[in-house]
Design a protein around this motif. Structure first.
Motif, PDB file in Angstrom:
ATOM      1  N   MET B   9       0.821  -1.199  -0.146  1.00 27.09           N
ATOM      2  CA  MET B   9      -0.093   0.044  -0.042  1.00 27.09           C
ATOM      3  C   MET B   9       0.845   1.048   0.019  1.00 27.09           C
ATOM      4  O   MET B   9       1.980   1.338   0.553  1.00 27.09           O
ATOM      5  CB  MET B   9      -0.885   0.074   1.136  1.00 27.09           C
ATOM      6  CG  MET B   9      -0.308  -0.086   2.615  1.00 27.09           C
ATOM      7  SD  MET B   9      -1.361  -0.611   3.946  1.00 27.09           S
ATOM      8  CE  MET B   9      -1.129  -2.091   3.707  1.00 27.09           C
ATOM      9  N   SER B  11       0.812   4.017   1.842  1.00 24.08           N
ATOM     10  CA  SER B  11       0.840   4.617   2.987  1.00 24.08           C
ATOM     11  C   SER B  11       0.410   3.775   4.104  1.00 24.08           C
ATOM     12  O   SER B  11      -0.587   3.142   3.800  1.00 24.08           O
ATOM     13  CB  SER B  11       0.601   6.042   3.079  1.00 24.08           C
ATOM     14  OG  SER B  11       0.613   6.602   4.281  1.00 24.08           O
ATOM     15  N   ASP B  12       0.978   3.924   5.310  1.00 21.29           N
ATOM     16  CA  ASP B  12       0.122   3.108   6.613  1.00 21.29           C
ATOM     17  C   ASP B  12      -1.225   3.701   6.656  1.00 21.29           C
ATOM     18  O   ASP B  12      -1.939   2.843   7.437  1.00 21.29           O
ATOM     19  CB  ASP B  12       1.214   3.106   7.704  1.00 21.29           C
ATOM     20  CG  ASP B  12       1.585   4.748   8.146  1.00 21.29           C
ATOM     21  OD1 ASP B  12       1.173   5.785   7.324  1.00 21.29           O
ATOM     22  OD2 ASP B  12       1.836   4.834   9.193  1.00 21.29           O
ATOM     23  N   LEU B  15      -4.090   1.262   5.433  1.00 19.88           N
ATOM     24  CA  LEU B  15      -4.187  -0.107   6.132  1.00 19.88           C
ATOM     25  C   LEU B  15      -5.574  -0.351   6.640  1.00 19.88           C
ATOM     26  O   LEU B  15      -6.267  -1.357   6.314  1.00 19.88           O
ATOM     27  CB  LEU B  15      -3.318  -0.053   7.582  1.00 19.88           C
ATOM     28  CG  LEU B  15      -3.425  -1.440   8.139  1.00 19.88           C
ATOM     29  CD1 LEU B  15      -3.009  -2.474   7.128  1.00 19.88           C
ATOM     30  CD2 LEU B  15      -2.174  -1.519   9.352  1.00 19.88           C
ATOM     31  N   GLU B  19      -6.643  -3.902   5.344  1.00 22.76           N
ATOM     32  CA  GLU B  19      -6.778  -5.100   6.074  1.00 22.76           C
ATOM     33  C   GLU B  19      -7.917  -6.155   5.824  1.00 22.76           C
ATOM     34  O   GLU B  19      -8.051  -6.921   6.056  1.00 22.76           O
ATOM     35  CB  GLU B  19      -7.057  -4.595   7.633  1.00 22.76           C
ATOM     36  CG  GLU B  19      -8.026  -3.840   7.732  1.00 22.76           C
ATOM     37  CD  GLU B  19      -8.286  -3.395   9.553  1.00 22.76           C
ATOM     38  OE1 GLU B  19      -7.561  -4.043  10.104  1.00 22.76           O
ATOM     39  OE2 GLU B  19      -8.833  -2.699   9.908  1.00 22.76           O
ATOM     40  N   ALA B  22      -6.493  -8.518   3.721  1.00 15.86           N
ATOM     41  CA  ALA B  22      -5.793  -9.544   4.567  1.00 15.86           C
ATOM     42  C   ALA B  22      -6.709 -10.324   5.163  1.00 15.86           C
ATOM     43  O   ALA B  22      -6.403 -11.686   5.259  1.00 15.86           O
ATOM     44  CB  ALA B  22      -5.029  -8.766   5.659  1.00 15.86           C
ATOM     45  N   LYS B  23      -7.999 -10.046   5.734  1.00 16.59           N
ATOM     46  CA  LYS B  23      -8.825 -10.771   6.312  1.00 16.59           C
ATOM     47  C   LYS B  23      -9.357 -11.906   5.426  1.00 16.59           C
ATOM     48  O   LYS B  23      -9.395 -12.900   5.843  1.00 16.59           O
ATOM     49  CB  LYS B  23      -9.954  -9.740   6.778  1.00 16.59           C
ATOM     50  CG  LYS B  23      -9.893  -9.111   7.957  1.00 16.59           C
ATOM     51  CD  LYS B  23     -11.034  -8.160   8.371  1.00 16.59           C
ATOM     52  CE  LYS B  23     -10.681  -7.123   9.514  1.00 16.59           C
ATOM     53  NZ  LYS B  23     -12.010  -6.196   9.269  1.00 16.59           N
ATOM     54  N   LYS B  26      -6.553 -14.474   5.170  1.00 17.03           N
ATOM     55  CA  LYS B  26      -6.566 -15.219   6.255  1.00 17.03           C
ATOM     56  C   LYS B  26      -7.475 -16.527   6.250  1.00 17.03           C
ATOM     57  O   LYS B  26      -7.338 -17.585   6.801  1.00 17.03           O
ATOM     58  CB  LYS B  26      -6.624 -14.236   7.567  1.00 17.03           C
ATOM     59  CG  LYS B  26      -5.528 -13.589   7.872  1.00 17.03           C
ATOM     60  CD  LYS B  26      -5.626 -12.724   9.159  1.00 17.03           C
ATOM     61  CE  LYS B  26      -4.755 -11.931   9.488  1.00 17.03           C
ATOM     62  NZ  LYS B  26      -4.907 -10.780  10.381  1.00 17.03           N
ATOM     63  N   MET B  34       2.633  -8.120   3.815  1.00 20.14           N
ATOM     64  CA  MET B  34       2.155  -7.073   3.853  1.00 20.14           C
ATOM     65  C   MET B  34       2.949  -5.700   3.998  1.00 20.14           C
ATOM     66  O   MET B  34       3.653  -5.953   5.176  1.00 20.14           O
ATOM     67  CB  MET B  34       0.892  -6.934   4.655  1.00 20.14           C
ATOM     68  CG  MET B  34      -0.135  -5.710   4.284  1.00 20.14           C
ATOM     69  SD  MET B  34      -1.788  -5.766   4.997  1.00 20.14           S
ATOM     70  CE  MET B  34      -1.610  -6.031   6.611  1.00 20.14           C
ATOM     71  N   THR B  35       2.952  -4.769   3.388  1.00 18.88           N
ATOM     72  CA  THR B  35       4.137  -3.813   3.470  1.00 18.88           C
ATOM     73  C   THR B  35       3.651  -2.612   2.799  1.00 18.88           C
ATOM     74  O   THR B  35       2.513  -2.310   2.107  1.00 18.88           O
ATOM     75  CB  THR B  35       5.491  -4.156   3.096  1.00 18.88           C
ATOM     76  OG1 THR B  35       6.519  -3.246   3.497  1.00 18.88           O
ATOM     77  CG2 THR B  35       5.746  -4.247   1.628  1.00 18.88           C
ATOM     78  N   VAL B  36       4.323  -1.656   3.057  1.00 21.94           N
ATOM     79  CA  VAL B  36       4.091  -0.250   2.374  1.00 21.94           C
ATOM     80  C   VAL B  36       5.367   0.090   1.503  1.00 21.94           C
ATOM     81  O   VAL B  36       6.457  -0.048   1.843  1.00 21.94           O
ATOM     82  CB  VAL B  36       4.332   0.789   3.535  1.00 21.94           C
ATOM     83  CG1 VAL B  36       4.098   2.357   2.909  1.00 21.94           C
ATOM     84  CG2 VAL B  36       3.120   0.769   4.460  1.00 21.94           C
ATOM     85  N   PRO B 119     -14.911  -2.272  -0.405  1.00 27.16           N
ATOM     86  CA  PRO B 119     -15.495  -3.434  -1.029  1.00 27.16           C
ATOM     87  C   PRO B 119     -14.637  -3.961  -2.294  1.00 27.16           C
ATOM     88  O   PRO B 119     -14.490  -5.272  -2.349  1.00 27.16           O
ATOM     89  CB  PRO B 119     -16.759  -2.752  -1.734  1.00 27.16           C
ATOM     90  CG  PRO B 119     -17.203  -1.514  -1.109  1.00 27.16           C
ATOM     91  CD  PRO B 119     -15.651  -1.005  -0.450  1.00 27.16           C
ATOM     92  N   ASN B 123     -12.637  -7.553  -2.328  1.00 29.10           N
ATOM     93  CA  ASN B 123     -12.659  -8.478  -3.779  1.00 29.10           C
ATOM     94  C   ASN B 123     -11.346  -8.563  -4.084  1.00 29.10           C
ATOM     95  O   ASN B 123     -11.301  -9.659  -4.775  1.00 29.10           O
ATOM     96  CB  ASN B 123     -13.447  -7.678  -4.586  1.00 29.10           C
ATOM     97  CG  ASN B 123     -15.038  -7.851  -4.457  1.00 29.10           C
ATOM     98  OD1 ASN B 123     -15.317  -8.919  -3.854  1.00 29.10           O
ATOM     99  ND2 ASN B 123     -15.762  -6.917  -5.302  1.00 29.10           N
ATOM    100  N   ILE B 126     -10.506 -11.819  -2.768  1.00 31.81           N
ATOM    101  CA  ILE B 126     -11.140 -13.084  -3.437  1.00 31.81           C
ATOM    102  C   ILE B 126     -10.436 -13.457  -4.824  1.00 31.81           C
ATOM    103  O   ILE B 126     -10.383 -14.526  -5.318  1.00 31.81           O
ATOM    104  CB  ILE B 126     -12.591 -12.623  -3.534  1.00 31.81           C
ATOM    105  CG1 ILE B 126     -13.137 -12.666  -1.967  1.00 31.81           C
ATOM    106  CG2 ILE B 126     -13.331 -14.041  -4.263  1.00 31.81           C
ATOM    107  CD1 ILE B 126     -14.570 -12.146  -2.021  1.00 31.81           C
TER     108      ILE B 126
END
Lengths: 165, 165, 165, 165, 165, 165, 165, 165
Positions: B9, B11-12, B15, B19, B22-23, B26, B34-36, B119, B123, B126
């Motif tokens: 991404m 910038s932080d 996040l 995230e 990320a969810k 997981k 995951m990083t910037v 959204p 996606n 996925i």
């Protein structure tokens, strides 16, 4: 040979744009099928195309449509294969309607959207090849070669421009 | 376990949106990093992230950025892995700038663009799973199951609405 | 003579627009170099163009590109020289994509953006001359002269219109 | 010390945005003057600010305004100094009106336009410093240092994000 | 009593908007059914809702959805009943995406589109009543009465404003 | 005869649009002057045109311009006469830039903006006549007559369409 | 005293915006009437307001409305008095719909359109005064005085900003 | 035979678009009347057309107009019959102005809006037939047949595209 990519468009009038996708797949020797199905005029045909695709051996579906371009979303509704959407600029709004109708999918049902019109159609083909290349090292190498060639072509073009007086 | 998806991404502050990606990963037990990296503030870092990704075992890169969102395009410039772009609505233009800067890529360098904001971030996750599932039947089955669950949840929601007087 | 301005464009098809910039620099006798580099198709070439520019004696870089126009931003990422961005209207969106992708840069990495297309290309040349004139009084005088001439031309045009019956 | 940069804004209500410019100039120890002048409510004041700037020792003018943001263009009409325009999102259109009114200048009268709102105001300051650095090697070095720092900060932010579970 | 109007929405989160439609139908004593169906998450449910509607006695379908709002179009694909589409402003683009995705239907498959959000939801109800009133003189009279009342309310509001000092 | 309306345009290339204004004024026998002045290329000329207009007997100024159309606003800055602005669609953005730059004036300095291009130019002429007619009953009668004629022309057109089979 | 300006708005909810117009007219001691009439909910009332205005002594009509803002156009259809339109940002589209529906009038029926929302409402009042001042030298002088005051206020604001450290 | 549908357009220049509506009605043997009426140039004619329509036996009114397209709204103001609006792309904004002016109706006065231009005109005809078919089973059957034919035509088109090499 069994098709690995399915190209579908909303009308035969979209062929002028979507043949750009076909050309890319031919260049990479990816067998593909190409047809017409309309999310609105032939929803069952569209649904069947998508829901039977996996069993037909299709890995990726590329859908091109204009106006309120629901075709890619309709594909995504009926399969878990990755769907690539090509917004086509065939309405008064030059593709803004097709872009928003393709890309703004609700959570749970992604469409991988590319640029409006021919540039997007070409990129749809490359994106499909990139997906297939994840499990095909020969294809992956070919993509790398083409990336190098593409950079080389930029240098050729640069020479033309550098010669400008 | 070796990461299969790289989330990057600009910038932080992004996040909160990313995230969501990320969810999803997981949930599907997909190892990810995951990083910037900023296409503009740290272009070398961004370029290295992309150009070394394949050798690190990464299969798909997901890039989220706002404003003149070049991050996904910068990834695409340095690798032939599929790149998913998430436009983030962090500017005065509510993501229209980020959407156009992400999706309107020139021919030869595709970015698979998803919807603006959360959204789209969901996606993107996925879509990455769908790509990985092309060579992973277990993952493919899990996607099918989730699609069935998703339809079931719609029926639950329908009951709530049907109870409205 | 050593080039003081670097003009770079995303494709040779942009030359029809960017030669407007070249014409202005010729008029002011500013030595310049002009080439093609693509932020997406030849990112290393683009990065090198920018990062070596200062040592080559370049003072200002002017970058013209269409679609998701990242070229000016890519230049800005690799140098602290002032970068001027010319959005080119070569996509379905008539330059709105190129404008937003050029101007909406994140804090820390400015791009001096001018108008879409030929009017912008011409102004990019003048803006570069204005920057160079900050330390070149002869050039500054020439800019003043041209400003006077420009106002005089308006009066000529006025006469034509005043003669309309 | 004599001001080298003139910051002008259309109303004192724009100060919340334009102080981002001032902060950058302070950081680089660039002496500046900052005032209010309206292209529409005090056109003579605006014209005088621009036409006398060069003689006052000003090298670059930065103009911030909202709505039909004519201030930067009005500056450009009265001087050959480089003008940087900051579109401010103070109307119902969230800065689209200000952006188009600032950037779409006709040929002959450039305005170096930056992003809408605070990110643009900050970049306007950096762009001004980049112009001054063309003839000030110490300033040029400082810009390089800050560019390195900026990349370093990205790495710090990356660590935060990498720690996300 | 058998429902004459079917209200369908893409998610239960749209109920806050779509209950405006329900209120209108209640006021006119039109029996209706209201449920959730997603063109993307439950396409079969959506298709069945539409294709069985006529046999269930439904005369008009009203579909409300946000984002790439395909729900109304999906209804129109499966039935020849008139479909009314309500674009909902639930995305970053404040309903522009939903409006274009709803209204820009291709020839052959109309959607009667109303305004974005609550005003549109209310008008969707009235429009449905107008359609039903074509063969129901009592309902037609009631619509006339309400039109008279509406004009009378304007006069009441006028008095408030006229009292302003 | 002393001119009562001043028509000013940003360039002689705008004459094709602005002659629509002139035709209307001729039809109503309103003496007018017509010239070119650019808010950016000849700001003093533009300022003088506006600030001396009242003493020259001018009652209304009509200003037509494209791009970042500041001409009408510049007129409004220098006089308290009513200013009518005609946005001209001469840029890549088809007049959206000109419309926003003309209409979005800050409080205190109004511009009476009409439609983009030729329809607006014609209406600018009529609007000017309407203002003059406030103190000229003969002109007011002529406006009424023309309104009646205009409605009659609609009936003629109606006959053509009614004859369509 | 007989009203010279008619202020009309589409709903009493627009009063918060349109009272800005009233304040300006009060400041200039212009007698005005203010009421509600809807082009859509009370078309006859709206038509009568406009068609009888001239005989009531009204010189200028100011109409404020949101959404598909037809009120100003409806006024213009029924009278040859000058009509000023204030687009109000009460819909999801922040006034873009109201602006286009107000300004894009067909040839023959002008509406003098001002900025969206409160700034436009204030300017509508001033524009009406400017029209009335064409035949009222005292009012014309007052406008000049206020223009001078407005410029003076800019200088006050300038002092605040100049004091910023 | 007594007309059941009234087609009205703002100008005879809109006939090229609106004849698409007429063709559909002819195909379904729906008697219709077609004329010109302008909300702005002949408001009384427009009002009478709408307010007398019901007594003339009209069931549905279809109104096509461009620019600030108020015609459909004006119809809706004077009758409780269902009104279908066709936005026509005859201005510089390619129908965006007409779309927003037609669809963004305030609560209480719905307009059933279809797509911009010819596709919308054709759909307006079909939508009218759908409304009439609510009380006409023969017509309803004909709609079903045409829907089947439409899907069949997609299959023909599909064959053409499938033959592409």
């Amino acid at each position: 040979m069994e098709a690995k990519v399915g190209i579908v468009m909303g009308s035969d009038s979209d062929l002028g744009v979507m043949e750009e996708t076909a050309k890319v797949l031919k260049k990479y020797n990816i067998p593909f099928e190409m047809t017409v199905a309309s999310a609105h005029r032939s929803p069952k045909r569209a649904g069947e195309f998508a829901s039977t695709a996996k069993n037909r051996g299709i890995k990726v579906i590329i859908a091109g449509a204009g106006h309120a371009a629901h075709l890619a979303g309709a594909m995504a509704a009926y399969t878990t294969l990755p769907i690539i959407g090509v917004p086509i600029d065939s309405s008064a709004f030059q593709g803004l309607d097709a872009l928003l109708a393709t890309v703004q999918m609700p959570p749970g049902v992604p469409v991988a959207t590319v640029a409006v019109g021919k540039p997007g159609a070409r990129n749809a083909g490359i994106l499909a090849v990139q997906m297939l290349a994840l499990s095909d090292p020969v294809l992956a190498d070919k993509l790398e070669e083409n990336k190098v060639e593409m950079a080389a072509k930029v240098e050729e073009k640069a020479k033309k421009v550098e010669a400008y007086q």
